[in-house]
Each structure stands twice: as structure tokens, then as C-alpha cells.
Scaffold this active site. Structure first.
Site: not given
Ligand code: RNT
Ligand code: ZN
Length: 423
Positions: A189, A230, A232, A263, A266, A290, A298, A300, A330
Site C-alpha cells: 500500500w 491495496e 484506495k 480494505d 477504502h 483489510h 476511512d 479505521d 486493519d
Molecule cells: C492505509 C491502508 C494500509 C494501512 C496499513 C498501516 O489506508 O489501509 O493498509 O492502514 O498499511
Molecule cells: Zn488497509
């Protein structure tokens, strides 16, 4: 009053009978559940700080809020915390490491100079536990990523630096795969993107494509390493354009035979990854997830048992995709006990899988196939009040861990005895 082990067993026996009346084999479900590993992300333990150097600051548009006391300050503290978390989670799982979690003996090691020797301690730890490890190059929180660009950078020197870092990371992943007898998924990523409207989107994307091609020139044995990329939609500071978008990586993964990493945070806030799994797996062999929880963006947040989490689990389990979907977590929350965050999020992921495994699938499919959507909806809703909790508690008990809420007291005790003593 305490809910005893005997009562848990009794409730389980009744629940098992109840599920049998709707055609669900609970023992078979638990057996399958025990075979699905979740990759715990190491970075929940220290707010994505890593141990490369003291006081490194998080960037790349990632943000962790909260300053709950007791954050791990070293690899050994982090390992101790992961050990604690794993002891409170039923089943055998994996650990997902980022390159900045190396052991460098206090010496500054360039990101391009990292090697298996910096991860030997982790490998020994994982081997002793009999668990697999996954890996991530860290293409952020570094002076060479300070302007927000890495593999797509205009400057060839900076691109080369990150190419070297990702190459070094893949070799470390393959080392883990070889040592532990299970392939490590290396997930790339990068934060690259524009706050405001760019004029040369394609130029950046073409550079990213070519940089990745250079990275992957080195062939690694898929028994040891699997590559994922990955995507986004947007990030903080990359609101207008992310170079590694969904279409970019979808095309990349398809044309290069890589894993796509989806993810949950994302995409557009109303867009869900549960709906993507069945589409992308018609074209790709394997994917990485993720699992995260975005709140308005986003953000998290710690994963909870939401409708979307259940839908993700259903797609995996009901389509028999557990060998093709690598489940990673994640999220990062520094505002609550970080071990509890891991435990809550991971237990929720496993609960979602269990709920999916306990679904009266044959009945639901029958209803759908015959066009009886009334019954489908009725059964979907009735399934929600089946005695799932009794099965979950029993699963925890039989896995040698804490059923129901009893894990929380363990975390509180650890907080008092260990976390509160950290400076
Ligand atoms: C960032 C991505 C990535 C990170 C990690 C820490 O938007 O989701 O995966 O969260 O690599
Ligand atoms: Zn991620």
C-alpha cells in the site's frame, strides 16, 4: 453469580439441537471455523508507530487519535501484548507485520537495507507459537515519502528507493514463509495521491505501474510469498486523486496475477467490499481483505459486528472461499485499551464467520432458487434470533479461551499489572 462451564455446555447442547432442526450441523461449523485464520495487524498495538527510530511520526494520510496509556514501546512489549491478545481469541491466527517493526538493536537501518536478520526474533516467536506471518513494506512515515509520493514519484531516485524497499520487504516475507511453512502475504500500500486536482493522472499511474513491474521482476516461490496490492479511493491529503485507485490495482492484479487487497474503508462511504468478493474472485485466484470499519470516512475504527462484517463473512463462508480469501484486519484506535481493541475486533470477525456458518443456507438457497423471496427474508431475519451466543461461548471454552465477557477482566488485570507501569 457466574455463568459456569457446565451451563455453557448445557446451553450448547440445546443450541445444537435447535440448529439441527433447521438443518445446520453445528459441530461441522465449528470445525470449519477453527481452520480459518485471521491475520492480526501488529500496528494496533502502538498506533502505527513502529520501532525504526524513536519518535517517528505517522504520515501518509493515516491518523490515530487517542492517548490511552500503556502503548508498546519496543518489539518485546508489543510481542507481550500480542501474546495477551491472542490468548483471549479462540483459534489459531496469524500476525501481520509492517517493515517498521524490525529489530535493529538501536542502530538506524535504512528501509532499503532491511533483511531477514532484522526479523529473526519475530520468526522465532511465530515458530514457537506455530503461527504464520504476513508482511507489509512501509511506504510512509519517512523523509523520502514526506511529499506524499513514493513509487509514482516524479523523481527517479525516490522511486528507486521505494522499489528497493518493497523488494527487500518481499524477501523478508519469503523468509517468513520458508521458516514458518505457510506463505506470507506481502501487501503493497502506498499513500501516493493529490490533495487537489492533478493534470497528469496518467503519468503518475504509468510510473506506478512500471515501478511495480520492476519490483515484481524478482520471482519468489508462491509457497513462501504471495503479493497483494491495496487500492484506495481517497485519503487525508489525497482527496482529489489517489494514484493506486481501485481500477488501477484491479487491472494490475488481473494482468500480473497478483492478489487484490480490498480494505473495507477504502471506497465510497456507502460502497461495501462484501459485494465485491464474488465479482473479483471470478477473475482472480486469491484476494486479501483489510477488514476495518470506517465511520464517515476511512477512520479505521475497531471492527464491530456490523451488518457489513456479517455480509463479508457470509460471502466467504457460503461460497466456500476461505482458502482464497486471506482475512487481515486493519484498524487502529489509541483511545481505548489497545489489547482490548485487538480482542474485540478479532473476536467480532470470528463471530461473523460463525454466524455465517450457522446460517440455514440450504433453506435460504431453496427459497431464493424458487423465487420465494418472502421466505428468504423471513429466514434471514429468523436466523438472527437463533441461539448463536451459546455456540460462541462453547467454542471459546473448547478453544481454551475466555467465553462471553470474561476476557475483559483479563485485559483489565493486564492493564493494571503491565500497561499502567509503562512510562
Ligand atoms: C492505509 C491502508 C494500509 C494501512 C496499513 C498501516 O489506508 O489501509 O493498509 O492502514 O498499511
Ligand atoms: Zn488497509
Amino acid at each position: 453469580m457466574k455463568w459456569t462451564d457446565g451451563q455453557i455446555e448445557q446451553s450448547f447442547e440445546l443450541a445444537k439441537e435447535r440448529y439441527a432442526t433447521v438443518g445446520v450441523d453445528v459441530e461441522a461449523a465449528l470445525k470449519r471455523l477453527a481452520g480459518i485464520p485471521i491475520s492480526l495487524h501488529c500496528w494496533q498495538g502502538d498506533d502505527v508507530g513502529g520501532f525504526e527510530s524513536a519518535g517517528s511520526t505517522l504520515d501518509g494520510g493515516l491518523a490515530v487519535t487517542g492517548n490511552f496509556p500503556g502503548k508498546a514501546r519496543s518489539v518485546s512489549e508489543l510481542r507481550q501484548d500480542v501474546d495477551k491478545a491472542l490468548s483471549l481469541i479462540p483459534g489459531k491466527h496469524r500476525l501481520n507485520l509492517h517493515a517498521i517493526y524490525l529489530e535493529n538493536d538501536g542502530k538506524q537501518v535504512d528501509r532499503t537495507a532491511i533483511g531477514p536478520e532484522h526479523f529473526a526474533g519475530w520468526a522465532a516467536w511465530a515458530k514457537a507459537k506455530g503461527i504464520g506471518v504476513d508482511f507489509n513494506p512501509t511506504c510512509f512515515s519517512h523523509p523520502k515519502a514526506a511529499d506524499g509520493f513514493t513509487l509514482s514519484h516524479q523523481d527517479a531516485g525516490i522511486r528507486d528507493f521505494w522499489i528497493e524497499h518493497v523488494r527487500a520487504s518481499r524477501r523478508i516475507a519469503a523468509y517468513f514463509g520458508r521458516e514458518l511453512g505457510t506463505p506470507a502475504v506481502t501487501n503493497v500500500w502506498i499513500p501516493d495521491g493529490f490533495k487537489d486536482t492533478p493534470v497528469d493522472r496518467m503519468g503518475y499511474r504509468a510510473r506506478l505501474q512500471s515501478a511495480l513491474d520492476t519490483v515484481f521482476e524478482e520471482k519468489l516461490d508462491p509457497r513462501f510469498n504471495l503479493d497483494a496490492v491495496e487500492c484506495k479511493l481517497f485519503g487525508i491529503g489525497s482527496e482529489s486523486c489517489v494514484i493506486g485507485s481501485h481500477e488501477f490495482y484491479m487491472g494490475y492484479a488481473l494482468s500480473r496475477g497478483k492478489l487484490l487487497c480490498l480494505d473495507a474503508g477504502h471506497f465510497h462511504p456507502t460502497e461495501v467490499i462484501s459485494d465485491k468478493i464474488s465479482s473479483v474472485l471470478l477473475y482472480l485466484d486469491e484476494i486479501l481483505l483489510h477488514v476495518s470499519r470506517g465511520v464517515r470516512w476511512d477512520s479505521d475504527h475497531v471492527v464491530t459486528l456490523t451488518d457489513e462484517l456479517r455480509a463479508i463473512a457470509q460471502e466467504i463462508v457460503c461460497n466456500g472461499l476461505e482458502s482464497r480469501v486471506h482475512i487481515g484486519l486493519d484498524f487502529f484506535d489509541g483511545s481505548i485499551n489497545r489489547i482490548a481493541a485487538w480482542v474485540i475486533g478479532t473476536r467480532c470477525m470470528i463471530k461473523a464467520l460463525l454466524l455465517a456458518l450457522l446460517q440455514p443456507q440450504a433453506t435460504l438457497l431453496g427459497a431464493e432458487e424458487s423465487g420465494d423471496y418472502t421466505s428468504r427474508l423471513a429466514w434471514q431475519e429468523e436466523a438472527k434470533s437463533m441461539p448463536f451466543g451459546a455456540v460462541w461461548d462453547y467454542y471459546c471454552l473448547k478453544s481454551g479461551t475466555f467465553p462471553a465477557e470474561s476476557w475483559l477482566a483479563e485485559v483489565k488485570q493486564y492493564e493494571a499489572e503491565v500497561l499502567s507501569k509503562r512510562g
